[in-house]
Write a protein that holds these residues in place. Structure first.
Motif, mmCIF file in Angstrom:
data_model
loop_
_atom_site.group_PDB
_atom_site.id
_atom_site.type_symbol
_atom_site.label_atom_id
_atom_site.label_comp_id
_atom_site.label_asym_id
_atom_site.label_seq_id
_atom_site.Cartn_x
_atom_site.Cartn_y
_atom_site.Cartn_z
ATOM 1 N N ALA A 130 40.023 10.598 -37.569
ATOM 2 C CA ALA A 130 39.367 11.775 -37.000
ATOM 3 C C ALA A 130 38.900 11.517 -35.564
ATOM 4 O O ALA A 130 38.943 12.427 -34.727
ATOM 5 C CB ALA A 130 38.184 12.193 -37.871
ATOM 6 N N ALA A 131 38.473 10.298 -35.264
ATOM 7 C CA ALA A 131 37.955 9.972 -33.931
ATOM 8 C C ALA A 131 39.050 9.637 -32.926
ATOM 9 O O ALA A 131 38.794 9.640 -31.719
ATOM 10 C CB ALA A 131 36.982 8.795 -34.038
ATOM 11 N N ALA A 132 40.243 9.346 -33.391
ATOM 12 C CA ALA A 132 41.333 8.979 -32.483
ATOM 13 C C ALA A 132 41.655 10.153 -31.563
ATOM 14 O O ALA A 132 41.724 11.295 -32.021
ATOM 15 C CB ALA A 132 42.568 8.573 -33.278
ATOM 16 N N PRO A 133 41.874 9.877 -30.276
ATOM 17 C CA PRO A 133 42.163 10.977 -29.353
ATOM 18 C C PRO A 133 43.461 11.711 -29.686
ATOM 19 O O PRO A 133 43.574 12.906 -29.438
ATOM 20 C CB PRO A 133 42.250 10.299 -27.988
ATOM 21 N N ASP A 134 44.413 10.986 -30.264
ATOM 22 C CA ASP A 134 45.678 11.597 -30.681
ATOM 23 C C ASP A 134 46.401 10.620 -31.606
ATOM 24 O O ASP A 134 45.916 9.520 -31.864
ATOM 25 C CB ASP A 134 46.552 11.984 -29.480
ATOM 26 N N LEU A 135 47.546 11.032 -32.098
ATOM 27 C CA LEU A 135 48.299 10.196 -33.040
ATOM 28 C C LEU A 135 49.144 9.133 -32.348
ATOM 29 O O LEU A 135 49.797 8.331 -33.009
ATOM 30 C CB LEU A 135 49.193 11.083 -33.927
ATOM 31 N N ASP A 136 49.101 9.120 -31.024
ATOM 32 C CA ASP A 136 49.859 8.130 -30.264
ATOM 33 C C ASP A 136 49.071 6.848 -30.013
ATOM 34 O O ASP A 136 49.565 5.951 -29.330
ATOM 35 C CB ASP A 136 50.315 8.732 -28.926
ATOM 36 N N VAL A 137 47.850 6.744 -30.559
ATOM 37 C CA VAL A 137 47.095 5.498 -30.465
ATOM 38 C C VAL A 137 47.989 4.390 -31.004
ATOM 39 O O VAL A 137 48.587 4.529 -32.078
ATOM 40 C CB VAL A 137 45.783 5.595 -31.279
ATOM 41 N N GLU A 138 48.101 3.301 -30.250
ATOM 42 C CA GLU A 138 49.002 2.217 -30.640
ATOM 43 C C GLU A 138 48.262 0.901 -30.790
ATOM 44 O O GLU A 138 47.214 0.692 -30.186
ATOM 45 C CB GLU A 138 50.114 2.047 -29.606
ATOM 46 N N ALA A 139 48.856 0.041 -31.587
ATOM 47 C CA ALA A 139 48.344 -1.313 -31.766
ATOM 48 C C ALA A 139 49.525 -2.221 -32.070
ATOM 49 O O ALA A 139 50.605 -1.756 -32.442
ATOM 50 C CB ALA A 139 47.328 -1.353 -32.905
ATOM 51 N N GLU A 140 49.290 -3.490 -31.923
ATOM 52 C CA GLU A 140 50.334 -4.476 -32.186
ATOM 53 C C GLU A 140 50.137 -5.057 -33.582
ATOM 54 O O GLU A 140 49.032 -5.448 -33.947
ATOM 55 C CB GLU A 140 50.256 -5.594 -31.134
ATOM 56 N N ASP A 141 51.219 -5.076 -34.342
ATOM 57 C CA ASP A 141 51.197 -5.629 -35.693
ATOM 58 C C ASP A 141 52.171 -6.791 -35.756
ATOM 59 O O ASP A 141 53.298 -6.682 -35.262
ATOM 60 C CB ASP A 141 51.590 -4.554 -36.712
ATOM 61 N N GLU A 142 51.760 -7.887 -36.369
ATOM 62 C CA GLU A 142 52.626 -9.075 -36.433
ATOM 63 C C GLU A 142 53.894 -8.842 -37.247
ATOM 64 O O GLU A 142 54.896 -9.511 -37.046
ATOM 65 C CB GLU A 142 51.855 -10.275 -36.981
ATOM 66 N N TRP A 143 53.865 -7.895 -38.159
ATOM 67 C CA TRP A 143 55.014 -7.611 -39.016
ATOM 68 C C TRP A 143 55.947 -6.586 -38.374
ATOM 69 O O TRP A 143 57.151 -6.771 -38.314
ATOM 70 C CB TRP A 143 54.514 -7.123 -40.379
ATOM 71 N N ARG A 144 55.393 -5.465 -37.895
ATOM 72 C CA ARG A 144 56.190 -4.348 -37.391
ATOM 73 C C ARG A 144 56.296 -4.285 -35.873
ATOM 74 O O ARG A 144 57.059 -3.495 -35.350
ATOM 75 C CB ARG A 144 55.587 -3.027 -37.877
#
Length: 180
Positions: A130-144
């Motif tokens: 709900a707090a994210a500015p949009d669905l394009d918030v990104e992060a780095e995952d060691e698997w994906r």
């Protein structure tokens, strides 16, 4: 309808009567909420021992294991990956990667603790989304590699849908209930 199909589809379900139109965030979070509600429904009304009852030997699959597993999955994707928090899994570990299922034994407080953990992780995930500015918030995952909030929501829907199918079979085996 009569027979098995009537049992499965005879009752009106609030989980799946919400609008089928709207913006992307609403639709993804609404479908995920319905999947989360399905897990709760499939596990409702069972005492600690039946909830922890295993599938068929040698499988360690159980409804309690599914609750524990999904608490860890929620925690991993929303707290650890997207929010970047130090958030080790609650029920599994590198040394015991199947601890969420293998350690799902009934006992005083085990079921309540699993539900409490799951609800805390769901609340965090809902708040983060709900707090994210949009669905394009990104992060780095060691698997994906690089993942977006959009991808995580889609992955969580898939995760719940698959495991709710497992829960269908487990619940029917435990007490004959179908269509819950």
């Amino acid at each position: 309808m009569t027979g098995r199909r009537g049992q499965l589809f005879g009752a009106s379900e609030d989980r799946f009567t919400r609008p089928a139109t709207g913006d992307e965030r609403f639709l993804l979070t609404d479908v995920l909420a319905a999947q989360r509600a399905t897990l709760e429904l499939k596990c409702a009304g069972l005492e600690a021992e039946p909830l922890a009852r295993r599938s068929v030997e040698p499988s360690t699959l159980s409804l309690l294991g599914l609750v524990r597993h999904l608490a860890d999955v929620e925690r991993r994707w929303f707290r650890l990956v997207l929010a970047g928090q130090e958030a080790p899994a609650l029920f599994s570990s590198e040394a015991d990667p199947d601890g969420d299922f293998d350690g799902a034994a009934s006992g005083p407080g085990a079921v309540a603790a699993a539900w409490e953990a799951w609800r805390e992780e769901v609340a965090f995930a809902e708040s983060f989304t709900a707090a994210a500015p949009d669905l394009d918030v990104e992060a780095e995952d060691e698997w994906r590699g690089k993942v977006s909030l959009r991808w995580v929501l889609i992955h969580m829907i898939e995760e719940y849908a698959r495991h709710n199918g497992h829960a269908d079979l487990l619940r029917e085996r435990i007490d004959g209930a179908i269509g819950v």
